[in-house]
Design an enzyme around this catalytic site. Sequence first.
Site, PDB file in Angstrom:
ATOM      1  CB  ALA A   1      -0.922   0.016   1.219  1.00 30.16           C
ATOM      2  CG  ASP A   2       1.720   3.811  -3.046  1.00 26.42           C
ATOM      3  OD1 ASP A   2       2.785   3.266  -2.726  1.00 26.42           O
ATOM      4  OD2 ASP A   2       1.354   3.934  -4.228  1.00 26.42           O
ATOM      5  NE  ARG A   3      -1.800   9.196   0.840  1.00 23.48           N
ATOM      6  CZ  ARG A   3      -1.222  10.308   1.283  1.00 23.48           C
ATOM      7  NH1 ARG A   3      -1.680  10.900   2.364  1.00 23.48           N
ATOM      8  NH2 ARG A   3      -0.196  10.836   0.653  1.00 23.48           N
TER       9      ARG A   3
END
Length: 318
Positions: A272-274
């Site tokens: 995940a990036d965020r």
Amino acid sequence: LPFSKLRRTLPACLRLALVMASATLESLRYSREAGLQVLDQLKVPQVKEYVPVRDASEAWGVVRSMQVRGAPLIAMVSALGLAVEVKGRQAGTKDEAVAWLKERMAYLKTSRPTAVNLFNAMDELEAVVVAAAAAAGSDAAKVYTAYLEAAEQMLADDVKDNKAIGDHGADAILAAMAAAGRGGRGARVMTICNTGSLATAGWGTALGVIRSLHARGRLERAFTLETRPYNQGARLTAFELVEDKIPGTLICDSMAASMMQRHGVDACVVGADRVAANGDTANKIGTYGLAVLARHHGVPFYVAAPSTTLDSKTRDRK
């Protein structure tokens, strides 16, 4: 396609087994004495070349150009790049030290704003700097030292956290397989993008789960999607699997559904990036489609991410 056949079937740019100059794949090399070097990921898999990062400006540059990528690694390289620049700084007052560090950290945040790990790391380091300046008997040297030690601790924590993620993820996948009556064999795991040693300081998040399964002798095969348009799966994840001799198969993105239907997949695990406050997750293009396919075919879908990827300030995906 098994990786053992890639050399004669893929174009030269993806002949992954041709570049195995060392037994250990490292995204970065750091020590206080020798400084910081990062693996130029734009040249992988054809060449393994480490480039020096001598200050915050060069850290910003390698992140912006995508020589370095992966949300945890972006934060780590940014923090350590500034640490290299900080080393040896003594002059000025403690207030000047705080102001200078804040300015450099604000600048680093502008490199790749999609990854929240960078913002969380800079905010945490800024709090360390402010606390150091407020301590009794503080001076500029102590403020700089506090930053340096905190950045180095982040490096140690990243590898430790990734291994914990790998172990917890492996436990969850094996438990789900046992509950489904498939506990007697190795896991078949699908992933997208690159979430391994090349996206972190070491071991990896989603690919760390696959590494942990392999270390236990419980991985049958990893299936990595090519991840268009930037091909992080084909260029980087497949390369890592070859380097670590983990059984894997590279498939094109459009094969995921057929793979699940015809051959069976025990789990999908992604990075995940965020991650928003409600659990909504932002990751590479293609992750949402893979999640929909997994739900349709009844395949457990896991997001493997450290707490530094949590964005409590963003309520949901909207």
